[in-house]
Design a protein around this motif. Structure first.
Motif, mmCIF file in Angstrom:
data_model
loop_
_atom_site.group_PDB
_atom_site.id
_atom_site.type_symbol
_atom_site.label_atom_id
_atom_site.label_comp_id
_atom_site.label_asym_id
_atom_site.label_seq_id
_atom_site.Cartn_x
_atom_site.Cartn_y
_atom_site.Cartn_z
ATOM 1 N N SER A 59 0.766 -1.079 -0.032
ATOM 2 C CA SER A 59 0.035 -0.038 -0.030
ATOM 3 C C SER A 59 0.819 1.389 0.040
ATOM 4 O O SER A 59 0.374 2.130 -0.338
ATOM 5 C CB SER A 59 -0.913 0.014 1.126
ATOM 6 N N TRP A 60 1.967 1.127 0.381
ATOM 7 C CA TRP A 60 3.109 2.341 0.363
ATOM 8 C C TRP A 60 3.598 2.618 -1.285
ATOM 9 O O TRP A 60 4.262 3.488 -1.270
ATOM 10 C CB TRP A 60 4.065 2.151 1.273
ATOM 11 N N PHE A 61 3.495 1.607 -2.172
ATOM 12 C CA PHE A 61 3.849 1.834 -3.344
ATOM 13 C C PHE A 61 3.031 2.232 -4.184
ATOM 14 O O PHE A 61 2.635 2.014 -5.453
ATOM 15 C CB PHE A 61 4.317 0.639 -3.947
ATOM 16 N N GLY A 66 6.033 5.160 -5.060
ATOM 17 C CA GLY A 66 6.321 3.562 -5.423
ATOM 18 C C GLY A 66 7.533 3.650 -6.496
ATOM 19 O O GLY A 66 8.273 2.589 -6.237
ATOM 20 N N CYS A 67 7.470 4.635 -7.427
ATOM 21 C CA CYS A 67 8.464 4.495 -8.356
ATOM 22 C C CYS A 67 9.967 5.013 -7.331
ATOM 23 O O CYS A 67 11.244 4.346 -7.738
ATOM 24 C CB CYS A 67 8.425 5.882 -9.338
ATOM 25 N N LEU A 68 9.998 5.737 -6.389
ATOM 26 C CA LEU A 68 11.046 6.040 -5.440
ATOM 27 C C LEU A 68 11.428 4.885 -4.839
ATOM 28 O O LEU A 68 12.726 4.474 -4.798
ATOM 29 C CB LEU A 68 10.894 7.160 -4.622
ATOM 30 N N PHE A 69 10.541 4.235 -4.219
ATOM 31 C CA PHE A 69 10.919 3.143 -3.353
ATOM 32 C C PHE A 69 11.359 2.056 -4.101
ATOM 33 O O PHE A 69 12.419 1.171 -3.884
ATOM 34 C CB PHE A 69 9.703 2.640 -2.583
ATOM 35 N N ARG A 70 10.956 1.678 -5.392
ATOM 36 C CA ARG A 70 11.493 0.431 -6.153
ATOM 37 C C ARG A 70 13.006 0.957 -6.665
ATOM 38 O O ARG A 70 13.894 0.139 -6.777
ATOM 39 C CB ARG A 70 10.496 0.637 -7.493
ATOM 40 N N GLY A 74 13.012 -1.224 -2.996
ATOM 41 C CA GLY A 74 11.747 -1.711 -2.407
ATOM 42 C C GLY A 74 11.154 -2.741 -2.929
ATOM 43 O O GLY A 74 11.203 -3.058 -4.269
ATOM 44 N N ILE A 75 10.692 -3.726 -2.058
ATOM 45 C CA ILE A 75 10.083 -5.094 -2.493
ATOM 46 C C ILE A 75 8.698 -4.872 -2.144
ATOM 47 O O ILE A 75 8.659 -5.062 -0.772
ATOM 48 C CB ILE A 75 10.885 -6.139 -2.018
ATOM 49 N N PRO A 76 7.739 -4.554 -2.880
ATOM 50 C CA PRO A 76 6.212 -4.378 -2.239
ATOM 51 C C PRO A 76 5.918 -5.974 -1.631
ATOM 52 O O PRO A 76 6.003 -6.861 -2.514
ATOM 53 C CB PRO A 76 5.427 -4.154 -3.371
ATOM 54 N N VAL A 77 5.351 -5.918 -0.569
ATOM 55 C CA VAL A 77 4.677 -7.142 -0.137
ATOM 56 C C VAL A 77 3.369 -6.992 -0.180
ATOM 57 O O VAL A 77 2.581 -6.111 0.482
ATOM 58 C CB VAL A 77 5.206 -7.212 1.576
ATOM 59 N N VAL A 78 2.595 -8.012 -0.851
ATOM 60 C CA VAL A 78 1.223 -8.261 -0.974
ATOM 61 C C VAL A 78 0.897 -9.206 0.081
ATOM 62 O O VAL A 78 1.145 -10.429 -0.018
ATOM 63 C CB VAL A 78 0.800 -8.669 -2.507
ATOM 64 N N ARG A 79 0.217 -8.798 1.170
ATOM 65 C CA ARG A 79 -0.465 -9.722 2.205
ATOM 66 C C ARG A 79 -1.413 -10.469 1.681
ATOM 67 O O ARG A 79 -2.268 -10.163 0.799
ATOM 68 C CB ARG A 79 -0.663 -8.974 3.332
ATOM 69 N N GLN A 80 -1.703 -11.808 2.003
ATOM 70 C CA GLN A 80 -2.506 -12.499 1.541
ATOM 71 C C GLN A 80 -2.682 -13.215 0.242
ATOM 72 O O GLN A 80 -3.518 -13.002 -0.537
ATOM 73 C CB GLN A 80 -3.991 -12.160 1.892
ATOM 74 N N ASN A 81 -1.219 -13.017 -0.525
ATOM 75 C CA ASN A 81 -1.007 -13.591 -1.806
ATOM 76 C C ASN A 81 -1.351 -15.285 -1.708
ATOM 77 O O ASN A 81 -0.725 -15.832 -1.254
ATOM 78 C CB ASN A 81 0.403 -13.257 -2.221
ATOM 79 N N LYS A 82 -2.392 -15.394 -2.702
ATOM 80 C CA LYS A 82 -2.981 -16.863 -2.527
ATOM 81 C C LYS A 82 -1.795 -17.432 -3.482
ATOM 82 O O LYS A 82 -2.016 -18.755 -3.351
ATOM 83 C CB LYS A 82 -4.442 -16.918 -3.142
ATOM 84 N N LYS A 83 -1.449 -17.185 -4.382
ATOM 85 C CA LYS A 83 -0.536 -17.777 -5.137
ATOM 86 C C LYS A 83 0.850 -18.449 -4.939
ATOM 87 O O LYS A 83 1.103 -19.492 -4.895
ATOM 88 C CB LYS A 83 -0.003 -17.053 -6.648
ATOM 89 N N GLN A 84 1.468 -17.661 -4.112
ATOM 90 C CA GLN A 84 2.831 -17.995 -3.621
ATOM 91 C C GLN A 84 2.953 -17.522 -2.202
ATOM 92 O O GLN A 84 2.797 -16.402 -2.133
ATOM 93 C CB GLN A 84 4.047 -17.827 -4.708
ATOM 94 N N SER A 85 3.680 -18.209 -1.342
ATOM 95 C CA SER A 85 3.770 -17.532 0.070
ATOM 96 C C SER A 85 5.043 -16.478 0.113
ATOM 97 O O SER A 85 5.894 -16.639 -1.126
ATOM 98 C CB SER A 85 4.175 -18.544 1.256
ATOM 99 N N LEU A 86 5.185 -15.428 0.496
ATOM 100 C CA LEU A 86 6.210 -14.742 0.717
ATOM 101 C C LEU A 86 7.537 -15.175 0.980
ATOM 102 O O LEU A 86 8.731 -15.061 0.187
ATOM 103 C CB LEU A 86 6.001 -13.714 1.607
ATOM 104 N N VAL A 87 7.524 -16.149 1.843
ATOM 105 C CA VAL A 87 8.591 -16.963 2.251
ATOM 106 C C VAL A 87 9.299 -17.785 0.931
ATOM 107 O O VAL A 87 10.436 -17.552 0.721
ATOM 108 C CB VAL A 87 8.465 -17.895 3.456
ATOM 109 N N GLU A 88 8.449 -18.147 0.202
ATOM 110 C CA GLU A 88 8.691 -19.209 -0.981
ATOM 111 C C GLU A 88 9.189 -18.097 -2.145
ATOM 112 O O GLU A 88 10.473 -18.515 -2.768
ATOM 113 C CB GLU A 88 7.644 -20.016 -1.434
ATOM 114 N N ALA A 89 8.617 -17.053 -2.040
ATOM 115 C CA ALA A 89 8.950 -16.265 -3.284
ATOM 116 C C ALA A 89 10.423 -15.570 -2.835
ATOM 117 O O ALA A 89 11.254 -15.427 -3.879
ATOM 118 C CB ALA A 89 7.850 -14.877 -3.375
ATOM 119 N N MET A 90 10.867 -15.151 -1.822
ATOM 120 C CA MET A 90 11.815 -14.691 -1.344
ATOM 121 C C MET A 90 13.033 -15.775 -1.426
ATOM 122 O O MET A 90 14.053 -15.243 -2.023
ATOM 123 C CB MET A 90 11.933 -14.101 -0.066
#
Length: 180
Positions: A59-61, A66-70, A74-90
């Motif tokens: 939500s901060w991006f 967002g352009c500055l953070f990236r 910056g890596i945006p974290v989408v909470r409740q991502n149903k496709k892949q866990s954040l741990v797995e992605a990282m």
């Protein structure tokens, strides 16, 4: 002396970094009680000539932030991502990239919480990368990265050890920090 170092010196902050410049690592940052932690942390790491990406809720991006953070890692974290866990992605990202250093605040909030997130421990263990323990201590006006923690895979024991390390330090809003 670079600009980041000059700004921190002008603000009265001291920076201590004694850990190696690992090509891959997680930087665990605490206490996290204010948005100033991000600014001080970014200035501190850049003052010693290093860079680190960071994870922040998506939500901060928004434009233009967002352009500055990236641009600064910056890596945006989408909470409740149903496709892949954040741990797995990282873990995949750590395996695929030649160089990746990411700062993570295990508290996951600037509010007082004793329930620190364990994802950074799981990422480090599964990706086989060290955890550098970073402190932003407002009482002493010191930003430090002087300890390397090798996760054992025992989340409870590892978290107890990490919280014990951070217990003596003071966030900008001390009432919002606990290492219990």
């Amino acid at each position: 002396m670079n600009l980041a170092h000059g700004i921190l010196r002008w603000l009265g902050w001291k920076v201590e970094v004694s850990v190696p410049d690992f090509p891959k690592a997680i930087i665990c940052v605490a206490p996290h009680t204010s948005n100033w932690d991000f600014i001080i942390g970014e200035l501190a790491i850049r003052s010693v000539g290093r860079k680190a990406g960071f994870m922040m809720k998506s939500s901060w991006f928004f434009f233009p932030l967002g352009c500055l953070f990236r641009a600064i890692g910056g890596i945006p974290v989408v909470r409740q991502n149903k496709k892949q866990s954040l741990v797995e992605a990282m873990v995949v990202r750590f395996r695929d990239e030649e160089r990746l250093v990411v700062a993570i605040t295990p508290e996951g909030t600037r509010k007082r919480t004793s329930s620190w997130h364990t994802g950074f421990l799981r990422i480090a263990y599964e990706a086989d990368v060290p955890i550098c323990l970073a402190v932003i201590d407002f009482r002493m006006k010191r930003a430090m990265i002087n300890e390397v923690f090798e996760p054992s895979g025992n989340l409870d024991a590892d978290m107890r050890a990490i919280k014990r390390y951070y217990a003596p330090f003071t966030g900008r809003h001390p009432e919002n920090f606990t290492a219990e």
